[in-house]
Design an enzyme around this catalytic site. Structure first.
Site, PDB file in Angstrom:
ATOM      1  N   GLU A 162      -2.602  -1.757  -3.104  1.00 26.08           N
ATOM      2  CA  GLU A 162      -3.742  -0.788  -2.580  1.00 26.08           C
ATOM      3  C   GLU A 162      -3.248   0.632  -2.403  1.00 26.08           C
ATOM      4  O   GLU A 162      -2.304   0.838  -2.485  1.00 26.08           O
ATOM      5  CB  GLU A 162      -3.866  -1.304  -0.997  1.00 26.08           C
ATOM      6  CG  GLU A 162      -4.496  -2.687  -0.811  1.00 26.08           C
ATOM      7  CD  GLU A 162      -4.497  -2.824   0.736  1.00 26.08           C
ATOM      8  OE1 GLU A 162      -5.330  -3.853   1.121  1.00 26.08           O
ATOM      9  OE2 GLU A 162      -4.177  -2.086   1.668  1.00 26.08           O
ATOM     10  N   HIS A 216       0.677  -1.267   0.221  1.00 28.50           N
ATOM     11  CA  HIS A 216      -0.092  -0.053  -0.008  1.00 28.50           C
ATOM     12  C   HIS A 216       0.899   1.284   0.170  1.00 28.50           C
ATOM     13  O   HIS A 216       1.324   1.775   0.869  1.00 28.50           O
ATOM     14  CB  HIS A 216      -0.739   0.114   1.167  1.00 28.50           C
ATOM     15  CG  HIS A 216      -1.960   1.077   1.279  1.00 28.50           C
ATOM     16  ND1 HIS A 216      -3.241   0.874   1.898  1.00 28.50           N
ATOM     17  CD2 HIS A 216      -1.946   2.200   0.737  1.00 28.50           C
ATOM     18  CE1 HIS A 216      -3.922   2.016   1.679  1.00 28.50           C
ATOM     19  NE2 HIS A 216      -2.945   2.906   1.246  1.00 28.50           N
ATOM     20  N   HIS A 243      -8.012  -5.512   7.651  1.00 19.43           N
ATOM     21  CA  HIS A 243      -7.891  -4.523   8.512  1.00 19.43           C
ATOM     22  C   HIS A 243      -8.118  -5.023   9.864  1.00 19.43           C
ATOM     23  O   HIS A 243      -9.221  -5.212  10.337  1.00 19.43           O
ATOM     24  CB  HIS A 243      -8.665  -3.191   8.476  1.00 19.43           C
ATOM     25  CG  HIS A 243      -8.056  -1.936   9.017  1.00 19.43           C
ATOM     26  ND1 HIS A 243      -7.221  -1.296   8.036  1.00 19.43           N
ATOM     27  CD2 HIS A 243      -7.886  -1.582  10.221  1.00 19.43           C
ATOM     28  CE1 HIS A 243      -6.522  -0.403   9.188  1.00 19.43           C
ATOM     29  NE2 HIS A 243      -7.212  -0.466  10.200  1.00 19.43           N
TER      30      HIS A 243
END
Length: 239
Positions: free
Chosen positions: A71, A44, A191
């Protein structure tokens, strides 16, 4: 149903960046994760490059044998970096440049026009596109209207409530997952999933194809070692 484990290596990149050298070697850690059974690697890159960087992506794409999932917030710089490597999957996340970590999913209705354009650009290049959403069935409907292939459920609320009331924590995710299946979309999640809460989620969410786990996994590896940590997370994903 077995769920694929994609290992998010942002926290490994954070350690590397703190000294300005290539230690730990992010690519080597990714290859070791693959060797220990990981079925994907997630990076990410953020605008300030404090975690994974855009220049990490070409090396990963060149050497990984499993899927690369990238991401990020689809700024023009992010879009261009992703198109330069064409990973298996891109996951669009609406995180602000100064966000400590991702803290909300897309409003796929309000931002539908923008997301449609971005999703179409990625899909023109054969990249599977996933939208990070809160556990609300309406957001899944919006994701379908945007042209997404999958959604990724933002699981922080589940993780926060899990220890006190697992069933209540799961309820909005189950309702959203059922809607996702009705729509024919693919389903990911991520998450704050960890060794305590992952199995319950995996066993009760229908059609869960992939989880992306980074922070908890890297913390566990400090005590258990990377190979044993991967073994334990894979066991939870296949429960």
């Amino acid at each position: 149903m077995s769920t694929r484990l994609s290992v998010n290596l942002n926290k490994v990149a954070l350690i590397r960046n703190s000294r300005g050298h290539n230690q730990p070697d992010l690519l080597q850690v990714a290859l070791d994760c693959e060797r220990f059974g990981a079925e994907g690697i997630t990076l990410h890159p953020r605008p300030d490059q404090r975690h994974a960087r855009y220049d990490d992506l070409p090396l990963m794409k060149q050497h990984l044998r499993t899927e690369l999932n990238v991401e990020g917030n689809p700024t023009r710089a992010f879009i261009d970096a992703v198109l330069a490597v064409c990973p298996a999957q891109v996951t669009l996340v609406p995180d602000a440049p100064d966000a400590l970590t991702s803290n909300a999913g897309w409003d796929t209705i309000r931002h539908q026009g923008f997301l449609k354009e971005v999703v179409a650009e990625f899909k023109q290049h054969g990249i599977r596109t996933s939208l990070f959403i809160d556990p609300q069935p309406a957001m899944a409907d919006g994701a379908l209207a945007c042209g997404a292939d999958r959604v990724e459920l933002y699981t922080e609320a589940y993780a926060r409530q899990f220890s006190s009331d697992p069933a209540a924590a799961l309820a909005p995710y189950l309702a959203t997952a059922e809607r996702v299946q009705q729509l024919g979309l693919g389903l990911n999640a991520g998450h704050d999933l960890n060794l305590d809460n992952l199995r319950y989620f995996q066993q009760h969410i229908p059609g869960l194809q992939e989880v992306s786990i980074g922070h908890a996994l890297v913390c566990d590896a400090l005590y258990l070692g990377l190979e044993e940590t991967l073994r334990r997370y894979l066991t939870e994903c296949r429960a």
